[in-house]
Design an enzyme around this catalytic site. Structure first.
Site, PDB file in Angstrom:
ATOM      1  N   ARG A 174       0.952  -1.080  -0.041  1.00 41.71           N
ATOM      2  CA  ARG A 174      -0.151  -0.011  -0.032  1.00 41.71           C
ATOM      3  C   ARG A 174       0.808   1.384   0.103  1.00 41.71           C
ATOM      4  O   ARG A 174       0.442   2.159  -0.513  1.00 41.71           O
ATOM      5  CB  ARG A 174      -0.872   0.171   1.343  1.00 41.71           C
ATOM      6  CG  ARG A 174      -2.037  -0.849   0.900  1.00 41.71           C
ATOM      7  CD  ARG A 174      -2.824  -0.981   2.032  1.00 41.71           C
ATOM      8  NE  ARG A 174      -4.248  -1.496   2.033  1.00 41.71           N
ATOM      9  CZ  ARG A 174      -5.231  -2.001   2.699  1.00 41.71           C
ATOM     10  NH1 ARG A 174      -4.939  -1.803   4.173  1.00 41.71           N
ATOM     11  NH2 ARG A 174      -6.433  -2.498   2.406  1.00 41.71           N
TER      12      ARG A 174
ATOM     13  N   LYS B 251     -14.448 -14.763   7.827  1.00 40.13           N
ATOM     14  CA  LYS B 251     -15.855 -14.586   8.286  1.00 40.13           C
ATOM     15  C   LYS B 251     -16.755 -14.659   6.838  1.00 40.13           C
ATOM     16  O   LYS B 251     -16.536 -13.896   5.965  1.00 40.13           O
ATOM     17  CB  LYS B 251     -16.023 -13.161   8.874  1.00 40.13           C
ATOM     18  CG  LYS B 251     -15.644 -13.039  10.228  1.00 40.13           C
ATOM     19  CD  LYS B 251     -15.838 -11.836  11.066  1.00 40.13           C
ATOM     20  CE  LYS B 251     -17.252 -11.801  11.270  1.00 40.13           C
ATOM     21  NZ  LYS B 251     -17.632 -10.254  11.967  1.00 40.13           N
TER      22      LYS B 251
ATOM     23  N   GLY C 190      -6.268  -6.901   1.311  1.00 42.65           N
ATOM     24  CA  GLY C 190      -5.097  -6.560   2.088  1.00 42.65           C
ATOM     25  C   GLY C 190      -4.383  -8.272   2.493  1.00 42.65           C
ATOM     26  O   GLY C 190      -3.329  -8.287   2.212  1.00 42.65           O
TER      27      GLY C 190
ATOM     28  N   GLY D 208     -12.034  -4.840   1.940  1.00 44.13           N
ATOM     29  CA  GLY D 208     -13.768  -4.047   2.106  1.00 44.13           C
ATOM     30  C   GLY D 208     -14.068  -3.629   0.840  1.00 44.13           C
ATOM     31  O   GLY D 208     -15.164  -3.617   0.305  1.00 44.13           O
TER      32      GLY D 208
HETATM   33  C1  3PG Z   1      -8.414  -1.908   4.930  1.00 48.17           C
HETATM   34  O1  3PG Z   1      -7.480  -2.292   5.664  1.00 48.17           O
HETATM   35  O2  3PG Z   1      -9.116  -2.571   4.464  1.00 48.17           O
HETATM   36  C2  3PG Z   1      -8.471  -0.567   4.895  1.00 48.17           C
HETATM   37  O3  3PG Z   1      -7.440   0.302   5.187  1.00 48.17           O
HETATM   38  C3  3PG Z   1      -9.737  -0.022   5.611  1.00 48.17           C
HETATM   39  O4  3PG Z   1      -9.409  -0.554   7.030  1.00 48.17           O
HETATM   40  P1  3PG Z   1     -10.689  -0.272   8.040  1.00 48.17           P
HETATM   41  O5  3PG Z   1     -11.473  -1.821   7.515  1.00 48.17           O
HETATM   42  O6  3PG Z   1     -10.295  -0.520   9.368  1.00 48.17           O
HETATM   43  O7  3PG Z   1     -11.502   0.840   7.853  1.00 48.17           O
END
Ligand code: 3PG
Ligand code: MG
Length: 412
Positions: A39, A208, A369, A393
């Site tokens: 990232r 999950k 990620g 997400g």
């Molecule tokens: C992730 O790791 O998916 C993004 O950086 C968002 O992080 P978060 O799910 O804590 O909002």
């Protein structure tokens, strides 16, 4: 309503202007060591482009999920140290706070073409507040750091699904632009939702099932094949009536999964579930383990205490075979506990098959990620895949067809 691009901002002239970039620097850490800098590397091009054009660059980002107050273990310091290693010429500095005295002083004295990273934006509880006024007040503090001629660039694809002050509210306060990282992600992910080249195979894993239900729902009828691994597979096995020992199970999701399995056939989507599972005596790198049939998990010598930690070798080969000839493959979520070498084979098999699909001319996307970290941990080069998304997400919500607050906020 349209989105304005980074090129428009740069073409309009940024020398001497403060430009606040929301980047995604949410990298995995081992203590203070960045274990996957993907990232960071993905964020540097936009930061560099603005600095090279003479902007006074401010970067806001989050790391982890601190509870709205400073906490040393969530400092952006390790991420910034890695940024400095990768781009020493930018003279990147880190403020000691997010919008406090340190950020204010350093932002005010920032030279043209230099870069200041603000401390973890989630050290302030207002960043993620559900209260619109609280978020707006925090966004106003961020905006104030840019002086009277500032601009905002959203380049944090991983956070576009969050209605947070630094992602959403800020865009209403400053002239706002779409960063290249986000633009590229959108271009790529559009190929997974519009005129997708078939056969289209989706591989889903991760722990999950409840996180993945909406995307599965949306993919039924769109994907030709959905391969299910990771912790979520046990809810699928349970939905088929099998016992899963002490494996991860979301009992309340069983009816939903049953409905998906029932709908899929009529919609032309085939679910492929593992037929063998690596079952362990406990959750540990050195746990005793055996491979057993997926419909007889409790037949291992650990009985009902056995814990499924990876898909078995027969399943790995079957998943690879199901990917063969695919024109499009999207993969989100590891197949097993890949951090433990004994339970990494399933994830490795899928990554290998994905790399082969890429070589065979298929369009392959690794989303999330964890999956991105998995392929790098297992030693794959980024170039082995068509695209490695920075968003977990966010990429799932995009595929669900949901509105992404970070993008709607940029429309003007
Ligand atoms: C992730 O790791 O998916 C993004 O950086 C968002 O992080 P978060 O799910 O804590 O909002
Ligand atoms: Mg995440």
């Amino acid at each position: 309503m349209t989105l304005h691009t980074l090129n428009e901002l740069i073409a309009g002239g940024v020398r001497g202007r403060h430009v606040l970039i929301r980047s995604d620097l949410n990298v995995p850490l081992d203590g203070s060591t960045v274990t996957d800098d993907g990232r960071i590397r993905a964020s540097l091009p936009v930061i560099t482009a603005l600095a090279n054009a003479g902007a006074r660059v401010l970067v806001s980002a989050h790391l982890g999920r601190p509870k709205g107050a400073p906490e040393a273990k969530y400092s952006l310091a390790p991420a910034v140290a890695r940024m400095v290693e990768l781009a020493p010429e930018l003279g990147i500095a880190l403020a000691a706070d997010t919008t406090g005295p340190s950020a204010q002083e350093l932002a005010a004295s920032l030279a043209d073409g230099s870069v200041l990273v603000l401390e973890n934006v989630r050290f302030d509880a207002r960043e993620t507040s559900k209260d619109d006024a609280e978020r707006a007040a925090f966004a106003a503090e961020l905006a104030a750091l840019t002086g009277d001629n500032g601009a905002y660039v959203d380049d944090a694809f991983g956070a576009v699904h969050r209605k947070h002050a630094s992602v959403y509210d800020i865009a209403k306060l400053l002239p706002s632009y779409l960063g290249e990282l986000v633009a590229t992600e959108l271009e790529v992910l559009n190929k997974l939702t519009t005129d997708t080249a078939r056969p289209y195979v989706v591989v889903l894993g991760g722990s999950k099932v409840s996180d993945k239900l909406a995307v599965i729902d949306n993919l039924i009828g769109k994907a030709d094949t959905i391969l299910v691994g990771g912790g979520m597979l046990f809810t699928f096995l349970a939905a088929q009536g099998h016992k899963v020992g002490a494996s991860l199970l979301e009992v309340d999701q069983i009816p939903v999964v049953k409905d998906y399995l029932a709908r899929a056939a009529a919609a032309g989507t085939t679910f492929v579930l593992p037929t063998d599972i690596v079952v362990a005596a406990g959750f540990a790198a050195d746990a005793a383990h055996e491979t057993v049939p997926a419909d007889a998990i409790e037949s291992s010598s650990f009985g009902a205490a056995g814990l499924g930690l990876d898909i078995g070798p027969v399943s790995g080969a079957a998943f690879a075979a199901a990917m063969k000839g695919a024109k499009t493959v999207f993969w989100n979520g590891p197949m097993g506990v890949f951090e433990f070498p004994a339970f990494a084979a399933g994830t490795r098999a899928v990554a290998t098959a994905l790399a082969e699909s890429t070589t065979d001319g298929g369009f392959t996307v690794v989303g999330g990620g964890d999956s991105a970290a998995a392929v790098r941990t297992l030693g794959f080069e980024d170039s082995a895949f068509g695209h490695i998304s920075t968003g977990g997400g966010a990429s799932l919500e995009f595929l669900e067809g949901k509105e992404l607050p970070g993008l709607t906020a940029l429309e003007r």
